[in-house]
Design a protein around this motif. Structure first.
Motif, PDB file in Angstrom:
ATOM      1  N   PRO A 330       0.840  -1.212   0.000  1.00 59.35           N
ATOM      2  CA  PRO A 330       0.000   0.000   0.000  1.00 59.35           C
ATOM      3  C   PRO A 330       0.868   1.252   0.000  1.00 59.35           C
ATOM      4  CG  PRO A 330       0.061  -0.970   2.190  1.00 59.35           C
ATOM      5  CD  PRO A 330       0.791  -1.926   1.282  1.00 59.35           C
ATOM      6  N   ALA A 331       0.239   2.382  -0.270  1.00 61.11           N
ATOM      7  CA  ALA A 331       0.979   3.644  -0.358  1.00 61.11           C
ATOM      8  C   ALA A 331       1.627   3.997   0.976  1.00 61.11           C
ATOM      9  CB  ALA A 331       0.046   4.757  -0.816  1.00 61.11           C
ATOM     10  N   SER A 332       0.986   3.638   2.088  1.00 58.40           N
ATOM     11  CA  SER A 332       1.558   3.956   3.401  1.00 58.40           C
ATOM     12  C   SER A 332       2.859   3.202   3.645  1.00 58.40           C
ATOM     13  CB  SER A 332       0.545   3.614   4.494  1.00 58.40           C
ATOM     14  OG  SER A 332       0.177   2.236   4.422  1.00 58.40           O
ATOM     15  N   GLN A 335       5.629   4.810   1.437  1.00 59.70           N
ATOM     16  CA  GLN A 335       6.046   6.107   1.960  1.00 59.70           C
ATOM     17  C   GLN A 335       7.221   5.980   2.917  1.00 59.70           C
ATOM     18  OE1 GLN A 335       2.911   8.229   3.920  1.00 59.70           O
ATOM     19  NE2 GLN A 335       4.230   9.899   4.586  1.00 59.70           N
ATOM     20  N   ARG A 378       3.363  11.744   1.246  1.00 56.74           N
ATOM     21  CA  ARG A 378       2.190  10.869   1.243  1.00 56.74           C
ATOM     22  C   ARG A 378       1.549  10.822  -0.148  1.00 56.74           C
ATOM     23  NH1 ARG A 378       0.313  12.732   5.448  1.00 56.74           N
ATOM     24  NH2 ARG A 378      -1.086  14.337   4.644  1.00 56.74           N
ATOM     25  N   PHE A 379       1.433  11.988  -0.796  1.00 58.50           N
ATOM     26  CA  PHE A 379       0.854  12.055  -2.132  1.00 58.50           C
ATOM     27  C   PHE A 379       1.754  11.355  -3.149  1.00 58.50           C
ATOM     28  CE2 PHE A 379      -0.150  14.217  -6.144  1.00 58.50           C
ATOM     29  CZ  PHE A 379      -1.531  14.095  -6.156  1.00 58.50           C
ATOM     30  N   ASN A 382       1.520   7.594  -2.897  1.00 50.55           N
ATOM     31  CA  ASN A 382       0.277   7.134  -3.535  1.00 50.55           C
ATOM     32  C   ASN A 382       0.471   6.987  -5.039  1.00 50.55           C
ATOM     33  OD1 ASN A 382      -2.345   6.528  -4.125  1.00 50.55           O
ATOM     34  ND2 ASN A 382      -3.111   8.594  -3.876  1.00 50.55           N
ATOM     35  N   LYS A 383       1.096   7.971  -5.657  1.00 48.48           N
ATOM     36  CA  LYS A 383       1.318   7.914  -7.096  1.00 48.48           C
ATOM     37  C   LYS A 383       2.350   6.842  -7.460  1.00 48.48           C
ATOM     38  CE  LYS A 383      -1.637  11.086  -7.538  1.00 48.48           C
ATOM     39  NZ  LYS A 383      -2.995  10.677  -7.972  1.00 48.48           N
ATOM     40  N   SER A 385       2.693   4.018  -5.903  1.00 52.67           N
ATOM     41  CA  SER A 385       1.956   2.755  -5.832  1.00 52.67           C
ATOM     42  C   SER A 385       1.170   2.515  -7.115  1.00 52.67           C
ATOM     43  CB  SER A 385       1.020   2.784  -4.621  1.00 52.67           C
ATOM     44  OG  SER A 385       0.232   1.615  -4.569  1.00 52.67           O
ATOM     45  N   ASN A 425      -8.067  13.855 -10.553  1.00 52.59           N
ATOM     46  CA  ASN A 425      -7.381  12.605 -10.867  1.00 52.59           C
ATOM     47  C   ASN A 425      -8.084  11.849 -11.996  1.00 52.59           C
ATOM     48  OD1 ASN A 425      -5.398  10.487 -10.293  1.00 52.59           O
ATOM     49  ND2 ASN A 425      -7.150   9.307  -9.599  1.00 52.59           N
TER      50      ASN A 425
END
Length: 508
Positions: A330-332, A335, A378-379, A382-383, A385, A425
């Protein structure tokens, strides 16, 4: 609970055995089982073959081995269990001993009347299955001597070959090795360059302040050698070593004339120049390796490389183990990938958790303000991922999505700085998808449907307007009819009232 039946998985097929001699799992009885496993005569009395389903070939054996490794129940095994095991209800269940824990869960989910036991939950089941593996060649009488061994060897090679099979173009193992080599070269070059500076600095100490780059310093030291031979005639040749900077070259010549360094013997100078040549060669190879990494990332993970850079993207892939593992995160997790020690230390001490890991080396984090570094990280994670998943599952490499994602991150940085609203998006991804499909000469089905809807829209509007007019006319007719009925009702009520008045007068 002891098992009633045992499932034996072998490279030649599946075999179902019935446990004929139930044994307690307490004390010395279990020791008797363990000793009886070694003796075929004793172990043959404990189990009885119910059914044996051989594989039709190596392809079927490999297919079933892959499904077992993933904990899936194949159709062949399902039909074999369905035919040979008794069908009981949920209250009266059959206990089946299975070696693989995940396969046991699939069997229980498919057959509610079967309760599975594994070696993890029952030591007796583990011993019995171990005995089946030991004596399977003798217990399965349909087999000849050496069939099991040959099938094991062939299936092992086929299974291993299928596991390590990869696409030559989309292979991330070379990226992992290249980025590891690149990091090792950086450390080695820095260490060796400092050694060259210190060693040659005894002879020409002023050169350290004039030339700061390690690779350039090594090339200049190689060219100069003994500083006494350096004259103004060497200006153009020396400028070629410092990227055509004649001013720096003249400064080096002037410093050599008044240098305070000590003289050096020919033997010592040979060792210094040999070591400086090695440093220069390593630096040159480092550039070649970096170009190779850039070209490899453009094939394996083009969108991730376009978004965050080839080096940072390769470090993310190397830290995750593969591009497939990275796309599952996941994105988290992406990060803080690379900052695991800081994370667990913060959780242990109840301090502030880290905001970024390897993605800190991206240029986006440096461009963001101090307040917005956590938001941008964080952003950006996300991208990353999204980009890694597109790269992993797409068949044709393209950078359209990576360019769109990079533009989104830049717009988000500008939004935090100036307040300008970024593009949505959905719109950005739609544009990227249209660009990819146009390159592949494929018509987007959603766009075709939208065009058909646009063509049908005027007809639908006309139908709605017609229905609306019909409703209005019908409502007017109903209102007229109700008005007539009410008027008639009022006339009737007035007549009744007059008759009642006349009747009262007559009574009086």
């Amino acid at each position: 609970m002891s098992a009633d039946y045992l499932l034996h998985e072998s490279p030649v097929g599946y075999a179902i055995f019935k446990v004929t001699h139930q044994v307690d799992t307490v004390g010395n009885r279990l020791k008797e089982v363990q000793s009886a496993i070694q003796d075929l005569a004793k172990f043959g009395k404990m189990v009885q073959l119910v059914s044996f389903g051989p594989f039709q070939g190596a392809a079927q054996a490999l297919e079933n081995a892959n499904e077992i490794s993933e904990g899936m129940l194949s159709e062949y095994l399902r039909s074999l269990l369905e035919i040979n095991l008794p069908k009981l209800g949920k209250k009266n269940k059959v206990v089946l001993g299975v070696a693989d824990k995940n396969l046991a869960g699939s069997i229980k989910a498919t057959f509610p009347g079967i309760e599975c036991e594994t070696a993890d939950t029952s030591e007796l089941v583990g011993d019995l299955l171990r005995g089946l593996r030991l004596h399977s060649a003798k217990l399965l009488k349909q087999l000849q001597d050496g069939d099991v061994e040959r099938a094991q060897l062939g299936l092992g090679h086929a299974y291993s070959r299928a596991k390590v099979k990869f696409s030559v173009q989309k292979n991330d193992n070379h990226i992992i090795q290249a980025i590891a080599t690149l990091d090792g070269l950086d450390k080695a070059i820095n260490t060796f360059a400092m050694r060259v500076r210190e060693w040659y600095g005894w002879h020409f100490p002023e050169l350290i302040k004039i030339v700061s780059d390690n690779h350039t310093y090594a090339k200049v030291a190689l060219f100069i050698g003994d500083k006494k031979r350096l004259t103004d005639e060497h200006l153009h040749e020396l400028a070629a070593q410092v990227n055509d900077d004649e001013e720096m070259a003249q400064t080096v010549i002037d410093a050599a004339k008044v240098s305070m360094g000590q003289d050096i013997s020919a033997a010592d100078m040979d060792n210094v120049t040999t070591f400086a040549q090695r440093v220069a060669n390593l630096t040159k190879y480092r550039k070649t390796l970096h170009n190779y990494l850039v070209s490899k990332m453009s094939v394996v993970a083009p969108n991730l490389a376009c978004l965050i850079g080839e080096v940072v993207g390769a470090r993310l892939i190397a830290h995750a183990g593969s591009l497939t593992n990275l796309c599952k995160y996941p994105a988290s997790t992406i990060q803080i990938l690379g900052a695991e020690k800081a994370l667990f230390r913060a959780l242990k001490t109840k301090g502030n958790t880290p905001k970024y890991g390897l993605i800190y080396h991206s240029s986006f984090i440096g461009r963001a303000g101090q307040r917005n570094k956590g938001r941008i990280s964080r952003f950006l994670a996300n991208k990353c991922s999204i980009a890694s998943r597109i790269d992993n599952f797409s068949e044709t490499p393209s950078t359209k999505f990576g360019e769109a994602l990079r533009k989104q991150v830049e717009e988000r940085i500008e939004f935090y700085a100036s307040g300008k609203a970024p593009e949505k998006n959905e719109t950005a991804m739609r544009k990227a998808m249209d660009a990819v499909l146009s390159d592949l000469n494929v018509v987007d089905p959603t766009a075709a449907e939208s065009n058909e809807v646009a063509d049908l829209a005027p007809r639908a509007i006309q139908k709605q307007e017609k229905k609306h007019k019909d409703k209005k006319s019908n409502s007017k007719k109903r209102s007229r009819d109700t008005a007539d009925d009410t008027a008639a009702g009022e006339d009737l009520t007035n007549g009744e009232q007059q008759r009642k008045k006349k009747h009262k007068k007559k009574e009086k």
